[in-house]
Write an enzyme that holds these catalytic residues in place. Structure first.
Site, PDB file in Angstrom:
ATOM      1  N   ARG A  20       0.433  -0.674   0.248  1.00  0.00           N
ATOM      2  CA  ARG A  20      -0.053  -0.538  -0.141  1.00  0.00           C
ATOM      3  C   ARG A  20       1.056   1.242  -0.039  1.00  0.00           C
ATOM      4  NH1 ARG A  20      -3.353  -0.756   5.608  1.00  0.00           N
ATOM      5  NH2 ARG A  20      -1.306  -0.405   5.556  1.00  0.00           N
ATOM      6  N   ARG A  27      -3.123   9.794  10.797  1.00  0.00           N
ATOM      7  CA  ARG A  27      -4.045   9.763  11.001  1.00  0.00           C
ATOM      8  C   ARG A  27      -5.071  10.350  11.880  1.00  0.00           C
ATOM      9  NH1 ARG A  27      -4.656   3.696   9.460  1.00  0.00           N
ATOM     10  NH2 ARG A  27      -1.870   3.708   8.519  1.00  0.00           N
ATOM     11  N   ASP A  97      -8.779   5.462  13.342  1.00  0.00           N
ATOM     12  CA  ASP A  97      -7.112   5.190  12.712  1.00  0.00           C
ATOM     13  C   ASP A  97      -7.592   4.977  11.167  1.00  0.00           C
ATOM     14  OD1 ASP A  97      -5.868   5.303  15.171  1.00  0.00           O
ATOM     15  OD2 ASP A  97      -6.035   3.184  15.567  1.00  0.00           O
ATOM     16  N   ASN A  98      -8.097   5.155  10.917  1.00  0.00           N
ATOM     17  CA  ASN A  98      -8.852   4.841   9.349  1.00  0.00           C
ATOM     18  C   ASN A  98      -8.975   6.110   8.575  1.00  0.00           C
ATOM     19  OD1 ASN A  98      -7.720   1.993   9.437  1.00  0.00           O
ATOM     20  ND2 ASN A  98      -9.830   1.591  10.323  1.00  0.00           N
ATOM     21  N   ASP A 107      -6.424   2.995   4.358  1.00  0.00           N
ATOM     22  CA  ASP A 107      -6.971   0.946   5.276  1.00  0.00           C
ATOM     23  C   ASP A 107      -8.488   1.502   4.904  1.00  0.00           C
ATOM     24  OD1 ASP A 107      -4.337   0.717   6.430  1.00  0.00           O
ATOM     25  OD2 ASP A 107      -4.663   1.544   8.066  1.00  0.00           O
TER      26      ASP A 107
END
Length: 193
Positions: A20, A27, A97-98, A107
């Site tokens: 990725r 984030r 967190d995403n 993510d």
């Protein structure tokens, strides 16, 4: 070995390696954890790094740089979620967190696209409550941006915090200063969670 539905039915599947790439992996949660743990100097250093690396329009000596940063992230995140919705994209796991500080899609684990319009569409089989349904993405985005604001609070001056308080009051239609305004705003923010 994979238990796709977390129900004890483990199957052997082929594996793959996925690489990725992104401009940044910072984030909202990256700032949130520092703020919550009281690591304010490190929070300020990380903010200054992110702003310096990715927000060149914000001057490093601007006394309101954290407010400008927040405003930019809010705007860009709203546009990102609108783009998702316009093509029927459901992120799948919209937690702090995403959510990227650069308002880019990272993510997105169990994502999916709606075949036909259904605001309750959830591509994540472990989200049986529909918390991250496609119809809830805008509200979850707002929740995450409120968490970002909370994370930034320790690096804002009292004057800047008051300005944000005034913005919340205006947004709620509270045009005069009343004794219970602070309580009402805190109550509404808590209730929205």
């Amino acid at each position: 070995m994979r238990d796709q539905f977390y129900n004890g039915n483990v199957n052997t599947e082929r594996g793959a390696v996925v690489l990725r790439l992104a401009k940044s992996w910072f984030r909202i949660g990256s700032l949130e954890i520092l703020s919550q743990s009281g690591e304010i100097d490190l929070l300020r250093k990380l903010l200054n790094f992110v702003i310096g690396e990715h927000f060149s329009s914000i001057g490093s000596d601007d006394p309101d740089k954290y407010l400008v940063f927040y405003s930019t992230v809010v705007n860009d995140t709203a546009h990102l979620i609108a783009q998702w919705m316009s093509v029927g994209f459901a992120h799948g796991v919209c937690n702090t967190d995403n959510f990227s500080l650069l308002s880019i899609t990272i993510d997105y684990g169990p994502f999916g696209f709606m075949e036909s319009y259904n605001p309750d569409f959830v591509p994540n089989t472990s989200d049986d409550e529909g918390r991250y349904s496609i119809g809830a993405q805008a509200n979850v985005g707002l929740f995450n941006l409120e968490k970002l604001l909370t994370a930034l609070s320790p690096v804002l001056t009292k004057k800047q915090q008051k300005e944000l308080h005034q913005l919340f009051k205006a947004k709620l239609g509270l045009l005069r200063d009343e004794e219970g305004d602070g309580y009402l705003i805190a109550f509404l923010l808590k209730a929205s969670q």
